[in-house]
Design a protein around this motif. Structure first.
Motif, mmCIF file in Angstrom:
data_model
loop_
_atom_site.group_PDB
_atom_site.id
_atom_site.type_symbol
_atom_site.label_atom_id
_atom_site.label_comp_id
_atom_site.label_asym_id
_atom_site.label_seq_id
_atom_site.Cartn_x
_atom_site.Cartn_y
_atom_site.Cartn_z
ATOM 1 N N ASP A 73 11.386 -64.558 -30.218
ATOM 2 C CA ASP A 73 11.468 -65.756 -29.375
ATOM 3 C C ASP A 73 10.364 -65.780 -28.323
ATOM 4 O O ASP A 73 9.814 -66.841 -28.004
ATOM 5 N N ALA A 74 10.047 -64.599 -27.761
ATOM 6 C CA ALA A 74 9.013 -64.534 -26.733
ATOM 7 C C ALA A 74 7.613 -64.483 -27.331
ATOM 8 O O ALA A 74 6.629 -64.758 -26.637
ATOM 9 N N GLY A 75 7.510 -64.097 -28.605
ATOM 10 C CA GLY A 75 6.211 -63.955 -29.245
ATOM 11 C C GLY A 75 5.410 -62.805 -28.682
ATOM 12 O O GLY A 75 4.186 -62.899 -28.520
ATOM 13 N N VAL A 76 6.089 -61.666 -28.414
ATOM 14 C CA VAL A 76 5.432 -60.514 -27.800
ATOM 15 C C VAL A 76 5.638 -59.268 -28.653
ATOM 16 O O VAL A 76 6.576 -59.181 -29.445
ATOM 17 N N TRP A 77 4.721 -58.310 -28.487
ATOM 18 C CA TRP A 77 5.008 -56.955 -28.930
ATOM 19 C C TRP A 77 6.014 -56.367 -27.946
ATOM 20 O O TRP A 77 5.845 -56.506 -26.727
ATOM 21 N N LEU A 78 7.053 -55.747 -28.458
ATOM 22 C CA LEU A 78 8.125 -55.223 -27.614
ATOM 23 C C LEU A 78 8.393 -53.761 -27.937
ATOM 24 O O LEU A 78 8.756 -53.419 -29.070
ATOM 25 N N HIS A 79 8.168 -52.908 -26.943
ATOM 26 C CA HIS A 79 8.703 -51.552 -27.012
ATOM 27 C C HIS A 79 10.077 -51.637 -26.360
ATOM 28 O O HIS A 79 10.189 -51.784 -25.139
ATOM 29 N N ALA A 80 11.118 -51.586 -27.176
ATOM 30 C CA ALA A 80 12.471 -51.885 -26.716
ATOM 31 C C ALA A 80 13.174 -50.680 -26.101
ATOM 32 O O ALA A 80 14.404 -50.603 -26.090
ATOM 33 N N GLY A 81 12.398 -49.730 -25.556
ATOM 34 C CA GLY A 81 13.025 -48.537 -25.018
ATOM 35 C C GLY A 81 13.655 -47.738 -26.140
ATOM 36 O O GLY A 81 13.179 -47.760 -27.275
#
Length: 262
Positions: A73-81
């Motif tokens: 939804d954000a269109g980001v690379w996410l390091h989700a912890g």
């Protein structure tokens, strides 16, 4: 390249599902970032050992579902912890999750160095065995988690594998905050990389958290730093700076010991 670190406050009175929804909303709020980073074990709390068994989940479990959707939804690379992962054989791991902007899981990393000195995490969880890097369009991430920060040999292996940005989610205790800040800068300086060190805020399982998430550049300069409570910090990273620093001050070229086998 814009990086945002979301320093999550972990309150164990907050239901885990509610915290997932709240954190997913905060990820979606960072749609102007290229990379978003969350802390270690934010769904449960890094010191909430008694809850590890109860909240353990598969790699495609509820945290995966929430974070995959948020990254997309954000269109980001996410390091989700990280989450407490339950493997098919029943072994638990402290496992970090990385998502691409289309919501696909790009990588996962099982924490190699387990904290506890023969109790807590060190006895409850299995240990990862392999360093992990993730290639983004503008940089290559090297993954580490909390206690890993004390082991420079891991970071050397990540650099040898091409890492230019080191990402370290953590649940670091406040009583050793000075070590957290010092080691984050040291890993940046000795490896000539960016370091994105994202911790938790508040107190969980009776352990006050250090907070003070920090973004450090390859010269060891602090670009952004949080306080002790829940907060989002951001900074612009220059993808070319790592190469420029390594070229102008080529200390990595002068290494003698511990070099990878040709």
């Amino acid at each position: 390249m814009r990086a945002s670190l979301i320093q999550v406050g972990v309150d164990q009175q907050e239901p885990v599902n509610s915290r997932r929804e709240r954190v997913a909303s905060r990820v979606r709020s960072q749609a102007d970032a290229d990379l978003v980073v969350l802390p270690e074990l934010w769904p449960v709390g890094a010191f909430a050992f008694d809850a590890f068994e109860e909240v353990a989940e598969a790699l495609d479990g509820p945290t995966h579902q929430a974070m995959s959707a948020a990254a997309r939804d954000a269109g980001v690379w996410l390091h989700a912890g990280s989450v407490i992962e339950r493997d098919a054989d029943g072994v638990l791991y402290n496992t970090s999750l990385v998502y691409s902007p289309d919501g696909e899981r790009a990588a996962h990393y099982r924490k190699i160095h387990r904290f506890g000195f023969d109790k807590g995490e060190a006895t409850l969880l299995g240990a990862g065995t392999e360093p992990v890097t993730v290639a983004l369009p503008d940089t290559t991430l090297g993954l580490a988690t909390c206690y890993d920060l004390r082991f420079p040999e891991l970071f050397r292996q990540l650099v040898d594998a091409g890492a230019q940005t080191l990402v370290v989610p953590a649940g670091w205790p406040a009583r050793r905050r000075a070590h957290w800040s010092l080691l984050a800068r040291a890993r940046a300086v000795e490896n000539q990389t960016y370091v994105l060190a994202c911790g938790t805020g508040g107190t969980h399982a009776g352990v006050e958290q250090a907070g003070h998430s920090v973004i450090v550049d390859p010269w060891g300069e602090v670009l952004a730093e949080a306080g002790p409570d829940e907060e989002i910090i951001s900074a612009e990273l220059d993808p070319e700076l790592v190469g420029k620093v390594r070229h102008s001050f080529p200390v990595l070229r002068d290494r003698v010991l511990g070099l990878p086998t040709p």
